[in-house]
Write a protein that holds these residues in place. Structure first.
Motif, short mmCIF file in Angstrom:
data_model
loop_
_atom_site.label_atom_id
_atom_site.label_comp_id
_atom_site.label_asym_id
_atom_site.label_seq_id
_atom_site.Cartn_x
_atom_site.Cartn_y
_atom_site.Cartn_z
N LYS A 730 2.04 14.07 -3.95
CA LYS A 730 1.72 13.13 -2.82
C LYS A 730 1.63 11.77 -3.07
CE LYS A 730 -1.25 16.74 -0.88
NZ LYS A 730 -2.63 17.36 -0.42
N ILE A 731 1.96 10.84 -1.97
CA ILE A 731 1.86 9.45 -2.22
C ILE A 731 0.97 8.94 -1.29
CG2 ILE A 731 3.38 7.24 -1.96
CD1 ILE A 731 5.83 9.07 -2.04
N TRP A 732 0.15 8.12 -2.10
CA TRP A 732 -1.21 7.50 -1.36
C TRP A 732 -1.05 6.15 -1.38
CZ3 TRP A 732 -4.61 11.47 0.16
CH2 TRP A 732 -4.35 12.78 -0.41
N LYS A 733 -1.75 5.53 -0.26
CA LYS A 733 -1.69 3.84 -0.27
C LYS A 733 -2.97 3.64 -1.25
CE LYS A 733 -2.65 -0.06 2.69
NZ LYS A 733 -3.07 -0.50 3.92
N CYS A 734 -2.84 2.76 -2.25
CA CYS A 734 -3.71 2.59 -3.30
C CYS A 734 -3.63 1.21 -3.60
CB CYS A 734 -3.56 3.48 -4.43
SG CYS A 734 -4.51 3.34 -5.74
N VAL A 735 -4.27 0.12 -3.01
CA VAL A 735 -4.30 -1.16 -3.23
C VAL A 735 -5.38 -1.54 -4.43
CG1 VAL A 735 -4.50 -3.46 -2.52
CG2 VAL A 735 -3.58 -1.70 -0.86
N ALA A 736 -4.71 -2.02 -5.49
CA ALA A 736 -5.36 -2.24 -6.86
C ALA A 736 -6.64 -3.29 -6.38
CB ALA A 736 -4.55 -2.92 -7.81
N ASP A 737 -6.52 -4.26 -5.57
CA ASP A 737 -7.40 -5.25 -5.46
C ASP A 737 -8.76 -4.65 -4.64
OD1 ASP A 737 -6.13 -7.35 -6.79
OD2 ASP A 737 -5.13 -8.07 -4.93
N ASP A 738 -7.96 -3.66 -3.76
CA ASP A 738 -9.45 -3.04 -2.98
C ASP A 738 -10.32 -2.25 -3.85
OD1 ASP A 738 -8.29 -4.25 -0.82
OD2 ASP A 738 -7.37 -2.49 0.05
N ILE A 739 -9.41 -1.58 -4.68
CA ILE A 739 -10.28 -0.71 -5.74
C ILE A 739 -11.24 -1.27 -6.64
CG2 ILE A 739 -10.01 1.21 -7.12
CD1 ILE A 739 -7.38 1.79 -6.17
N SER A 740 -10.74 -2.39 -7.10
CA SER A 740 -11.46 -3.61 -8.08
C SER A 740 -12.73 -3.92 -7.39
CB SER A 740 -10.69 -4.68 -8.55
OG SER A 740 -9.48 -3.92 -9.24
N SER A 741 -12.76 -3.98 -6.12
CA SER A 741 -13.83 -4.60 -5.31
C SER A 741 -14.96 -3.55 -5.27
CB SER A 741 -13.57 -5.19 -3.93
OG SER A 741 -13.15 -4.09 -3.06
N LYS A 742 -16.40 -3.90 -4.89
CA LYS A 742 -17.16 -2.68 -4.59
C LYS A 742 -17.15 -1.83 -3.56
CE LYS A 742 -20.64 -5.61 -7.43
NZ LYS A 742 -21.81 -6.05 -7.46
N LYS A 743 -16.13 -2.39 -2.59
CA LYS A 743 -15.97 -1.44 -1.32
C LYS A 743 -15.47 -0.09 -1.64
CE LYS A 743 -14.34 -5.45 0.94
NZ LYS A 743 -13.30 -5.80 1.86
N ARG A 744 -15.80 0.96 -0.66
CA ARG A 744 -15.14 2.34 -0.79
C ARG A 744 -13.61 2.11 -0.28
NH1 ARG A 744 -16.05 6.76 -3.28
NH2 ARG A 744 -18.38 7.24 -3.55
N THR A 745 -12.86 2.71 -1.01
CA THR A 745 -11.31 2.69 -0.62
C THR A 745 -10.98 3.67 0.33
OG1 THR A 745 -11.00 1.62 -2.75
CG2 THR A 745 -9.09 2.43 -1.67
N GLN A 746 -9.91 3.18 1.30
CA GLN A 746 -9.55 4.12 2.22
C GLN A 746 -8.31 4.69 1.58
OE1 GLN A 746 -10.90 5.25 4.88
NE2 GLN A 746 -9.21 6.79 5.31
N PHE A 747 -7.93 5.89 1.07
CA PHE A 747 -6.88 6.32 0.48
C PHE A 747 -5.94 7.03 1.58
CE2 PHE A 747 -9.73 6.50 -3.19
CZ PHE A 747 -8.86 5.72 -3.91
N ASP A 748 -5.03 6.25 2.18
CA ASP A 748 -4.00 7.01 3.41
C ASP A 748 -2.87 7.77 2.61
OD1 ASP A 748 -5.57 5.67 5.14
OD2 ASP A 748 -4.46 3.64 5.11
N LEU A 749 -2.68 8.97 3.12
CA LEU A 749 -1.77 9.83 2.64
C LEU A 749 -0.44 9.29 3.43
CD1 LEU A 749 -0.63 12.18 0.95
CD2 LEU A 749 -1.10 13.69 2.97
N LEU A 750 0.46 8.98 2.54
CA LEU A 750 1.78 8.26 2.90
C LEU A 750 2.78 9.23 3.17
CD1 LEU A 750 1.98 4.79 0.87
CD2 LEU A 750 0.94 5.13 3.50
N ALA A 751 3.06 10.07 2.25
CA ALA A 751 3.95 11.26 2.10
C ALA A 751 3.49 12.27 1.35
CB ALA A 751 5.58 10.52 1.50
#
Length: 911
Positions: A730-751
């Motif tokens: 599976k391929i997920w949207k995974c933005v490094a800057d978003d994960i580094s922040s304290k916010k919960r990350t939205q992992f969108d399934l791309l494929a």
């Protein structure tokens, strides 16, 4: 021409080429020709009498006199002539052999190679042996052979001669006095025939612990041929006469001509000798496959010329067998210009089409006939390679071979090889001429284009004598012609298209529906397996079929059944590929950046060239179970590792173990570092992916995206790739800057990429556009990131694939599996091009496209040279147990390994 220069016997008048095709030379006797006619009447002419299966040949000592050849089928009588002397005080005359014949061939009169002359009409020839006691035996032998030659059916003649030959061989054995050393131990003896172009010579083989010997029955050309086993470089099994009876031995790496070619009488003896030599040499030579040569060629380690020679060798082509002579392509199409422009694609022949399909008008006529033809259908009535075509090109240096093939005659002067341009034109326009070239056109010896022997090859219709070959206007002389032919063969255009010609001649377009679509269909009898001669019961039909096949030519053994990959050619280094470059074709790179990249590449090359000098830096036992993954910060200060003990460990070379984190009670399978050095991503057997914040020292996020263990992960351009035993990637949207922040990350399934078995490993191409996956069942799949359908899929291992890795240029994928194999797959075609068998299972690897560093089940680290399929260096027991994971920095100057011994070990190449 190689078979001529290998051993020069130009000073000898007699050769086996004076015999008919398929004729055997039994023995020779010193004798006298008692002539009773002509200018030498009443004179004794001394010489050598040769007893052959179809003829008697007398070679006079006086080179001015012609060699006499008397066909046994033309003989009316053969007898012993003894004069009865009634006077007891008069010495009796020795017995003579008298032959009554209707025809005699006169050969090499005045010692000149020329078409044979014939003396017809009933005549008697008398010979007297120097050893008269052998006269009766010789006469009985001749009578037996004469009876064979007079049988009505060709099959019966052949059978009787074969019986005589085998009887003669059975009554003799190898003379062990010929051994080079008295201490040699014989391993095997058998009978066979030594093969050279158009002729064979029967005798005895003996192989010892040191040497291979062949002892000809007739002691010609030498009493014994000896080859030291330690000098052997290559051996090949061969088809001879469409049967698996041949064996060819080479004592050089690149020579066209072998040191000996043997034809056995049964396959079992051939194979026994082959395996004995192969076993003897297993520590001295490497048996190369078509796939290993392909890999070397693709990467530019061997030239186009060398690659074609290797393919010809592997496809049963040999200079000792004119019906299977090495075949090379016409590559130039311009033979009329005064200057040859190798930068112009129009100067080259279309290598994607066979010769017969280059002219569309002619092809249409051929296809019309093909459509109306009953089965089995074929498009071309002649082949692209045959004995006649080989000698057409080589007649000026091999005239005796041409005379042998054509019953003592040269071809018509207008049909000779008179002009390169005319020959090419005829290949394009002629209704039955589809011949390709031979290696000599890309060699360095231009003598086949000259008439150095001063041969009288006849006069053409215009009255001119046939002399040297007319060259294209762009060639000043034969040397210049060959040099430009070599440049053309190695040119950018040919390098980019040669794989298309290989598909036709050696590859998947050789047979079946692909051959039909490519207009590449020849007569069925030319293909391997096209006819089973052993199943033909009628001896005459069998001989006729075999003769047709040998004279017509044979298609090479098929080496590839999938499309051949293209050669990797430099994009901007060769002017023929890019005569001009616009600014839009090149990305703007500053001189400083360019030099930096060059330095990086140089440092990588330096590191890999010294990979056989790995030095251990330090060992650290920081886990309770096997290490499964390693990740390192950009500066190399901190090392992170995962383990089956369910922990992620943070280790510093300066401060030792600093942190230990557990996310669940299940094993962690791999880890990676996001590019900002703030987050470590870990995959787990509990079906989850965990994101660990280095700055905050805690789990930052969790991705629950699979129904079974997550086996491997990759990250590129804000996308996370997860492989799982649930048979998906599976391929997920995974933005490094978003994960580094304290916010919960939205992992969108791309494929999502579906597989038929659990996925054990994956790797991204350096450009991030292709994905390679390996399953538990040994299937390697190549995916385009933008498309959920596989580009290529093949089962390259017979068990679980442990790791897959793209080469730095994205041309190849290397995989290791539990079948102990290292497999190289071509990305372009999806073809398995090399398989290297390791002694033990390899679990993990890094590679630069040629050299591989792998970790094995025994704990060894091995450095492999894929081109030679050899281990060039080994560090035994680097780990006490299997090496399970490996990390290498971008400069390839630092390596870390992990194993089941719970250790991580740091290594560095020394240079």
């Amino acid at each position: 021409m190689a078979f001529i220069t290998k051993k020069d016997r130009s000073k000898e008048r007699f050769s086996l080429l004076l015999l008919d095709l398929e004729e055997h030379y039994f023995e020779q006797h010193t004798a006298y020709n008692l002539s009773s006619r002509g200018p030498v009447a009443n004179r004794r002419s001394s010489g050598s009498l040769k007893i052959c299966s179809k003829s008697v040949i007398f070679e006079p000592d006086d080179a001015v006199q012609p060699i006499l050849k008397i066909p046994l089928k033309d003989c009316k009588g053969i007898a012993t002539l003894e004069e009865t002397v009634h006077n007891p005080f008069t010495e009796s005359k020795p017995a003579c052999i008298i032959i009554e014949t209707k025809q005699i061939y006169l050969i090499k009169e005045e010692n000149v190679v020329a078409p044979y002359k014939y003396e017809r009409g009933e005549t008697k020839v008398t010979f007297q042996l120097e050893a008269p006691g052998k006269t009766e035996d010789v006469v009985q032998m001749l009578l037996q052979l004469h009876r064979a030659s007079c049988l009505d059916k060709q099959g019966d003649q052949t059978a009787m001669v074969a019986a005589i030959l085998q009887s003669r061989l059975a009554r003799t054995c190898f003379d062990k006095n010929s051994f080079q050393h008295v201490t040699e131990i014989p391993h095997m003896e058998c009978v066979a025939e030594m093969v050279s172009p158009l002729v064979t010579n029967a005798g005895h083989i003996c192989i010892t612990d040191c040497n291979l010997y062949f002892q000809p029955m007739n002691s010609y050309p030498d009493s014994v041929v000896q080859i030291g086993l330690h000098s052997v470089k290559r051996i090949y099994k061969r088809r001879h006469g469409l049967r698996p009876l041949g064996l060819e031995v080479f004592c050089t790496e690149n020579d066209l001509c072998s040191d000996i070619y043997l034809k056995f009488y049964n396959t079992k003896e051939r194979d026994e000798l082959y395996y004995y030599i192969a076993t003897f040499l297993e520590n001295h030579i490497v048996e190369c496959t078509a796939e290993s040569y392909m890999l070397q060629w693709q990467r530019g380690h061997i030239s186009n010329y060398q690659y074609l020679l290797h393919l010809n060798n592997l496809a049963d082509r040999s200079v000792n067998d004119l019906s299977q002579y090495p075949v090379f392509p016409w590559v130039i199409s311009d033979y009329s210009s005064t200057e040859l422009d190798l930068l112009n694609p129009a100067s080259f022949r279309d290598l994607s089409k066979p010769i017969g399909a280059l002219n569309t008008e002619r092809l249409e006529r051929l296809l019309e006939r093909y459509r109306d033809m009953p089965e089995p259908r074929f498009m071309y009535g002649s082949h692209y390679s045959s004995p006649g075509y080989v000698l057409f090109y080589l007649v000026r240096v091999a005239p005796e071979h041409m005379l042998c093939l054509q019953n003592g005659r040269f071809d018509n002067a207008d049909r000779m090889f008179n002009s390169v341009g005319e020959t090419w034109k005829n290949c394009l326009e002629g209704g039955t001429d589809f011949k390709e070239l031979i290696p000599e056109f890309y060699g360095s010896d231009g003598s086949f284009l000259k008439n150095l022997l001063g041969l009288n090859l006849g006069r053409r219709q215009g009255g001119g004598r046939v002399e040297k070959v007319e060259l294209p206007p762009w060639a000043s002389d034969p040397d210049d012609f060959l040099e430009k032919m070599r440049l053309a063969l190695e040119s950018q255009y040919v390098s980019e298209h040669l794989h298309e010609w290989i598909d036709l001649v050696f590859g998947y377009k050789q047979r079946g529906c692909e051959a039909v679509a490519a207009h590449n269909v020849f007569h069925p009898v030319t293909y391997e397996g096209g006819v089973d001669c052993d199943s033909i019961e009628d001896p005459d039909h069998k001989i006729a079929m075999l003769t047709q096949i040998l004279e017509f030519g044979q298609t090479p053994r098929q080496l590839f059944v999938t499309p051949h990959p293209q050669r990797i050619t430099p994009r901007f280094h060769n002017l023929s590929a890019t005569p001009s470059l616009s600014s839009s074709e090149l990305s703007p790179v500053s001189p400083s950046m360019e030099s930096f990249e060059d330095l990086t590449e140089e440092s990588k090359k330096m590191a890999w060239s010294n990979m056989n000098k790995l030095a251990l830096q330090s060992c650290h036992k920081i886990h309770k179970e096997a290490v499964t993954g390693i990740a390192v910060t950009l500066g190399g200060d901190s090392i992170f590792s995962t383990s089956q003990d369910s922990t992620l460990k943070m280790f510093s070379k300066e401060n030792g173990l600093q942190r230990s984190v557990s996310f669940s009670n299940m094993a962690l399978s791999s880890c990676l570092m996001l590019p900002d050095d703030k987050i470590v991503v870990c995959s787990s057997w509990d079906n989850n992916v965990y994101f660990y914040s280095i700055a905050y020292g805690r789990r930052q996020d969790t991705l629950m995206g699979h129904d079974d263990a997550v086996s491997h992960i990759c990250w590129r351009d804000d996308k996370l790739y997860t492989a799982s035993w649930d048979s998906t990637v599976k391929i997920w949207k995974c933005v490094a800057d978003d994960i580094s922040s304290k916010k919960r990350t939205q992992f969108d399934l791309l494929a999502e990429f579906e597989h038929e078995a659990g996925v054990n490993t994956l790797d991204l191409s350096p450009a991030g556009t292709l994905l390679a996956t390996g399953t538990k069942e040994g299937t390697l799949t190549l995916w385009d990131i933008a498309n959920p359908l596989p580009l290529n899929q093949l089962t390259c291992h017979s068990g679980k694939i442990h790791q897959v890795a793209f080469s730095p240029d994205s041309r190849h994928i290397l995989s290791v599996g539990e079948d102990s194999c290292l497999a190289v797959t071509d990305v372009q075609t999806g073809m398995l091009i090399a398989t290297v068998h390791a002694e033990l299972e390899q679990r993990c690897l890094c590679w630069d496209g040629n050299t591989v560093l792998s970790g094995g089940m025994s704990g060894d680290l091995s450095v492999w040279d894929l081109l030679s399929s050899k281990v060039i260096h080994k560090i035994p027991a680097a780990h006490s147990g299997a090496v399970t994971c490996m990390w290498m920095n971008e400069q390839c100057s630092s390596i870390i390994t992990g194993g089941v011994d719970k250790q991580i070990i740091l290594w560095k190449p020394e240079y």
